[in-house]
Design a protein around this motif. Structure first.
Motif, PDB file in Angstrom:
ATOM      1  N   GLY A 106     -38.283  82.174 -21.693  1.00 50.20           N
ATOM      2  CA  GLY A 106     -38.912  82.132 -20.365  1.00 50.20           C
ATOM      3  C   GLY A 106     -38.570  80.882 -19.581  1.00 50.20           C
ATOM      4  N   ASP A 107     -37.446  80.234 -19.944  1.00 51.85           N
ATOM      5  CA  ASP A 107     -37.116  78.926 -19.355  1.00 51.85           C
ATOM      6  C   ASP A 107     -36.089  78.956 -18.235  1.00 51.85           C
ATOM      7  OD1 ASP A 107     -38.793  77.735 -21.146  1.00 51.85           O
ATOM      8  OD2 ASP A 107     -37.199  76.918 -22.437  1.00 51.85           O
ATOM      9  N   ASP A 108     -35.591  80.129 -17.888  1.00 55.02           N
ATOM     10  CA  ASP A 108     -34.506  80.119 -16.903  1.00 55.02           C
ATOM     11  C   ASP A 108     -35.062  80.300 -15.491  1.00 55.02           C
ATOM     12  OD1 ASP A 108     -32.307  80.976 -15.159  1.00 55.02           O
ATOM     13  OD2 ASP A 108     -31.120  80.921 -16.998  1.00 55.02           O
ATOM     14  N   PRO A 109     -35.000  79.235 -14.690  1.00 53.26           N
ATOM     15  CA  PRO A 109     -35.619  79.303 -13.356  1.00 53.26           C
ATOM     16  C   PRO A 109     -34.881  80.264 -12.422  1.00 53.26           C
ATOM     17  CG  PRO A 109     -34.389  77.242 -13.593  1.00 53.26           C
ATOM     18  CD  PRO A 109     -34.356  77.922 -14.937  1.00 53.26           C
ATOM     19  N   THR A 110     -33.591  80.439 -12.621  1.00 55.19           N
ATOM     20  CA  THR A 110     -32.827  81.292 -11.709  1.00 55.19           C
ATOM     21  C   THR A 110     -33.115  82.763 -11.986  1.00 55.19           C
ATOM     22  OG1 THR A 110     -31.151  79.560 -11.705  1.00 55.19           O
ATOM     23  CG2 THR A 110     -30.534  81.658 -10.729  1.00 55.19           C
ATOM     24  N   VAL A 111     -33.249  83.114 -13.264  1.00 55.98           N
ATOM     25  CA  VAL A 111     -33.635  84.485 -13.603  1.00 55.98           C
ATOM     26  C   VAL A 111     -35.024  84.773 -13.020  1.00 55.98           C
ATOM     27  CG1 VAL A 111     -34.238  86.074 -15.476  1.00 55.98           C
ATOM     28  CG2 VAL A 111     -32.209  84.624 -15.680  1.00 55.98           C
ATOM     29  N   ALA A 112     -35.933  83.820 -13.185  1.00 56.58           N
ATOM     30  CA  ALA A 112     -37.291  84.009 -12.650  1.00 56.58           C
ATOM     31  C   ALA A 112     -37.246  84.217 -11.138  1.00 56.58           C
ATOM     32  CB  ALA A 112     -38.161  82.803 -13.003  1.00 56.58           C
ATOM     33  N   ARG A 113     -36.373  83.456 -10.477  1.00 59.32           N
ATOM     34  CA  ARG A 113     -36.268  83.563  -9.017  1.00 59.32           C
ATOM     35  C   ARG A 113     -35.713  84.937  -8.625  1.00 59.32           C
ATOM     36  NH1 ARG A 113     -32.969  80.939  -5.273  1.00 59.32           N
ATOM     37  NH2 ARG A 113     -31.670  79.972  -6.860  1.00 59.32           N
ATOM     38  N   LEU A 114     -34.721  85.409  -9.348  1.00 60.07           N
ATOM     39  CA  LEU A 114     -34.162  86.742  -9.064  1.00 60.07           C
ATOM     40  C   LEU A 114     -35.227  87.821  -9.251  1.00 60.07           C
ATOM     41  CD1 LEU A 114     -31.914  88.885  -8.623  1.00 60.07           C
ATOM     42  CD2 LEU A 114     -31.472  88.764 -11.093  1.00 60.07           C
ATOM     43  N   GLU A 115     -35.961  87.724 -10.352  1.00 59.07           N
ATOM     44  CA  GLU A 115     -36.958  88.760 -10.642  1.00 59.07           C
ATOM     45  C   GLU A 115     -38.039  88.786  -9.564  1.00 59.07           C
ATOM     46  OE1 GLU A 115     -36.348  88.872 -15.513  1.00 59.07           O
ATOM     47  OE2 GLU A 115     -37.972  87.655 -14.707  1.00 59.07           O
ATOM     48  N   GLU A 116     -38.413  87.601  -9.115  1.00 53.33           N
ATOM     49  CA  GLU A 116     -39.444  87.511  -8.080  1.00 53.33           C
ATOM     50  C   GLU A 116     -38.920  88.034  -6.741  1.00 53.33           C
ATOM     51  OE1 GLU A 116     -41.905  83.817  -6.421  1.00 53.33           O
ATOM     52  OE2 GLU A 116     -41.614  83.810  -8.603  1.00 53.33           O
ATOM     53  N   GLY A 176     -29.192  82.725 -16.125  1.00 56.61           N
ATOM     54  CA  GLY A 176     -29.310  82.288 -14.733  1.00 56.61           C
ATOM     55  C   GLY A 176     -27.975  82.292 -14.009  1.00 56.61           C
ATOM     56  N   MET A 177     -26.880  82.111 -14.753  1.00 60.99           N
ATOM     57  CA  MET A 177     -25.560  82.158 -14.116  1.00 60.99           C
ATOM     58  C   MET A 177     -25.312  83.536 -13.519  1.00 60.99           C
ATOM     59  SD  MET A 177     -23.157  79.665 -16.292  1.00 60.99           S
ATOM     60  CE  MET A 177     -22.199  79.480 -14.828  1.00 60.99           C
ATOM     61  N   LEU A 178     -25.747  84.563 -14.253  1.00 61.01           N
ATOM     62  CA  LEU A 178     -25.586  85.938 -13.760  1.00 61.01           C
ATOM     63  C   LEU A 178     -26.628  86.246 -12.693  1.00 61.01           C
ATOM     64  CD1 LEU A 178     -25.070  87.658 -17.229  1.00 61.01           C
ATOM     65  CD2 LEU A 178     -23.311  87.073 -15.549  1.00 61.01           C
ATOM     66  N   ALA A 179     -27.836  85.751 -12.926  1.00 59.73           N
ATOM     67  CA  ALA A 179     -28.917  86.003 -11.972  1.00 59.73           C
ATOM     68  C   ALA A 179     -28.600  85.376 -10.614  1.00 59.73           C
ATOM     69  CB  ALA A 179     -30.240  85.466 -12.521  1.00 59.73           C
ATOM     70  N   ALA A 180     -27.908  84.235 -10.635  1.00 59.89           N
ATOM     71  CA  ALA A 180     -27.543  83.566  -9.372  1.00 59.89           C
ATOM     72  C   ALA A 180     -26.683  84.496  -8.525  1.00 59.89           C
ATOM     73  CB  ALA A 180     -26.797  82.268  -9.665  1.00 59.89           C
ATOM     74  N   ALA A 181     -25.786  85.206  -9.184  1.00 60.20           N
ATOM     75  CA  ALA A 181     -24.955  86.169  -8.461  1.00 60.20           C
ATOM     76  C   ALA A 181     -25.840  87.270  -7.882  1.00 60.20           C
ATOM     77  CB  ALA A 181     -23.904  86.768  -9.393  1.00 60.20           C
ATOM     78  N   GLY A 182     -26.830  87.691  -8.659  1.00 58.31           N
ATOM     79  CA  GLY A 182     -27.758  88.726  -8.205  1.00 58.31           C
ATOM     80  C   GLY A 182     -28.531  88.291  -6.973  1.00 58.31           C
ATOM     81  N   ILE A 183     -29.008  87.051  -6.995  1.00 60.46           N
ATOM     82  CA  ILE A 183     -29.751  86.533  -5.832  1.00 60.46           C
ATOM     83  C   ILE A 183     -28.832  86.511  -4.610  1.00 60.46           C
ATOM     84  CG2 ILE A 183     -30.837  84.467  -4.847  1.00 60.46           C
ATOM     85  CD1 ILE A 183     -31.767  83.803  -7.746  1.00 60.46           C
ATOM     86  N   PHE A 184     -27.629  86.031  -4.838  1.00 61.25           N
ATOM     87  CA  PHE A 184     -26.682  85.944  -3.720  1.00 61.25           C
ATOM     88  C   PHE A 184     -26.447  87.309  -3.077  1.00 61.25           C
ATOM     89  CE2 PHE A 184     -22.657  86.002  -1.575  1.00 61.25           C
ATOM     90  CZ  PHE A 184     -22.627  84.793  -0.894  1.00 61.25           C
ATOM     91  N   VAL A 185     -26.227  88.323  -3.905  1.00 56.66           N
ATOM     92  CA  VAL A 185     -25.907  89.636  -3.302  1.00 56.66           C
ATOM     93  C   VAL A 185     -27.134  90.276  -2.649  1.00 56.66           C
ATOM     94  CG1 VAL A 185     -23.941  89.977  -4.854  1.00 56.66           C
ATOM     95  CG2 VAL A 185     -26.143  91.059  -5.419  1.00 56.66           C
ATOM     96  N   LEU A 186     -28.321  90.020  -3.200  1.00 57.17           N
ATOM     97  CA  LEU A 186     -29.524  90.565  -2.553  1.00 57.17           C
ATOM     98  C   LEU A 186     -29.746  89.890  -1.197  1.00 57.17           C
ATOM     99  CD1 LEU A 186     -32.090  90.956  -5.499  1.00 57.17           C
ATOM    100  CD2 LEU A 186     -30.881  92.774  -4.269  1.00 57.17           C
ATOM    101  N   GLU A 187     -29.346  88.624  -1.102  1.00 59.22           N
ATOM    102  CA  GLU A 187     -29.548  87.910   0.161  1.00 59.22           C
ATOM    103  C   GLU A 187     -28.421  88.143   1.161  1.00 59.22           C
ATOM    104  OE1 GLU A 187     -30.283  83.892  -1.164  1.00 59.22           O
ATOM    105  OE2 GLU A 187     -32.456  84.262  -1.296  1.00 59.22           O
ATOM    106  N   ASN A 188     -27.239  88.491   0.665  1.00 56.21           N
ATOM    107  CA  ASN A 188     -26.085  88.529   1.574  1.00 56.21           C
ATOM    108  C   ASN A 188     -25.318  89.839   1.660  1.00 56.21           C
ATOM    109  OD1 ASN A 188     -25.829  85.547   2.440  1.00 56.21           O
ATOM    110  ND2 ASN A 188     -26.049  85.431   0.224  1.00 56.21           N
ATOM    111  N   HIS A 189     -25.513  90.733   0.718  1.00 54.40           N
ATOM    112  CA  HIS A 189     -24.634  91.915   0.687  1.00 54.40           C
ATOM    113  C   HIS A 189     -25.338  93.244   0.949  1.00 54.40           C
ATOM    114  CE1 HIS A 189     -21.150  89.845  -1.744  1.00 54.40           C
ATOM    115  NE2 HIS A 189     -21.289  89.368  -0.522  1.00 54.40           N
ATOM    116  N   ILE A 190     -26.561  93.212   1.390  1.00 56.64           N
ATOM    117  CA  ILE A 190     -27.231  94.497   1.629  1.00 56.64           C
ATOM    118  C   ILE A 190     -26.812  95.102   2.962  1.00 56.64           C
ATOM    119  CG2 ILE A 190     -29.456  95.640   1.977  1.00 56.64           C
ATOM    120  CD1 ILE A 190     -30.578  93.903  -0.223  1.00 56.64           C
ATOM    121  N   GLU A 191     -26.921  94.334   4.036  1.00 55.50           N
ATOM    122  CA  GLU A 191     -26.591  94.899   5.363  1.00 55.50           C
ATOM    123  C   GLU A 191     -25.148  95.401   5.407  1.00 55.50           C
ATOM    124  OE1 GLU A 191     -28.786  91.940   5.765  1.00 55.50           O
ATOM    125  OE2 GLU A 191     -30.210  93.598   5.664  1.00 55.50           O
ATOM    126  N   ARG A 192     -24.273  94.689   4.677  1.00 60.32           N
ATOM    127  CA  ARG A 192     -22.860  95.074   4.745  1.00 60.32           C
ATOM    128  C   ARG A 192     -22.579  96.426   4.084  1.00 60.32           C
ATOM    129  NH1 ARG A 192     -20.386  95.796   0.971  1.00 60.32           N
ATOM    130  NH2 ARG A 192     -18.496  96.161   2.195  1.00 60.32           N
TER     131      ARG A 192
END
Ligand SMILES: *Cc1c(COP(=O)(O)O)cnc(C)c1O
Length: 336
Positions: A32-42, A233-249
């Motif tokens: 439960g220590d990965d802050p980036t995974v937690a951020r993606l899930e939230e 978190g390395m993978l989750a970071a990619a997930g956050i990026f695409v949720l923030e930037n690749h939906i409208e496209r």
């Protein structure tokens, strides 16, 4: 460089995604220590209007964790005959979960007819498995489940005391194409799985969204299935990026799919289904499909091997409008 229309899973991470991944803050997510995974899930939970999320390596594992959480051994789930969970996931629910599938052919619009479903719900009698869950897919084979249908499904499920799971691998395609929020489209379902690695373009990953209690239970299954990941978190970071930037496209992919559909529809010998999102289905009825496929391959276009069924062509992050012009010209030549 191929123009690859086999699937929207073939996208490669853009330089911006790679850069984000390299900067990701990480920890041991099993602890439960990965802050980036937690951020993606939230983030994903918020976008779908659910309490909690669980990051998993694949959509297959996401759906399986959901099914295992909804159903016990000896339960049954209702599912489309050509739904991914039933047809393309190795029968995991049956094999690993002892959950009996009750498949039903989808109607032309991708829906499962509610009167037919009602007839498949088993009575409370020890001769039968317990019908517990209805699993839908949106989009399904590129089609969007109609809004009225989703409302009807919610009351149907309540009437029959069924849980609802949505395989929303391409839910954002449905959202962008209809202008309906993902929250609304996810609303009727207790659990929803989304894919980050389809048209959104992340290299790996899906997220399962549901109530906090449900996700707590699902995490037990994820661990058991080998999906507990460490510095993910390395993978989750990619997930956050695409949720923030690749939906409208995704709208560009839909536009390209329509353009491809129109182009191919003008070629004698090809029949093309109407397009709703990022998938084009071509009937090679009057041309030699495997010949066409081979000719295209020589021109650097991959469409997947011809199987005799309608050929699926998928647009995505890696396909430009110019590519579509090239593809239509190549089809014209191949079918001449
Ligand atoms: C791709 C896909 C999945 C999940 O696939 P994975 O390859 O396991 O990530 C689930 N459902 C649908 C409809 C899909 O297209």
């Amino acid at each position: 460089m191929f123009i690859d229309l086999r699937s929207d899973t073939v996208t490669k991470p853009t330089p911006a995604i790679r850069e984000t991944m390299s900067r990701a803050e990480v920890g041991d997510d099993v602890m439960g220590d990965d802050p980036t995974v937690a951020r993606l899930e939230e983030l994903a939970a918020g976008m779908l209007g659910k309490e909690a999320g669980m990051f998993v390596p694949s959509g297959t594992q996401s759906n399986l964790c959901a099914l295992l959480t909804h159903c016990q051994r000896g339960d049954e789930y209702l599912v489309g005959q050509t739904a991914h969970t039933y047809l393309f996931e190795g029968g995991g629910a049956a094999i690993l979960g002892s959950i009996q599938p009750q498949p039903l052919a989808q109607d032309e619009d991708g829906t499962l007819a509610l009167d037919k479903l009602a007839a498949l719900v088993k009575p409370d009698d020890f001769h039968f498995a317990r019908t517990k869950l209805l699993c839908l897919e949106n989009t399904t084979w590129g089609k969007i489940l109609p809004r009225d249908y989703l409302n009807a499904v919610r009351s149907f499920a309540s009437d029959h005391q069924l849980s609802l799971h949505l395989d929303g691998a391409r839910l954002f395609n449905a959202s962008v194409a209809t202008g309906e929020s993902a929250i609304k489209l996810a609303g009727p379902f207790e659990s929803v799985s989304i894919c980050l690695s389809k048209g959104l373009g992340a290299p790996v990953g899906s997220v399962l969204l549901a109530s906090a209690d449900f996700i707590k239970e699902a995490k037990r299954w994820r661990k058991m299935l080998g999906g507990g990941m460490r510095q993910s978190g390395m993978l989750a970071a990619a997930g956050i990026f695409v949720l923030e930037n690749h939906i409208e496209r995704l709208a560009e992919d839909h536009e390209n799919a329509r353009k491809l559909c129109d182009g191919l529809a003008g070629i004698p010998g090809l029949k093309v289904d109407p397009v709703q999102t990022n998938m084009v289905f071509v009937d090679f009825a009057q041309v030699d499909g495997s010949q066409v496929s081979q000719t295209l391959e020589k021109k650097g276009i991959k469409i997947g091997g011809y199987t005799g069924a309608k050929q699926r062509l998928v647009t995505h992050l890696g396909i430009s409008s110019k590519d579509i012009d090239f593809v239509v010209d190549a089809f014209e030549e191949a079918c001449a």
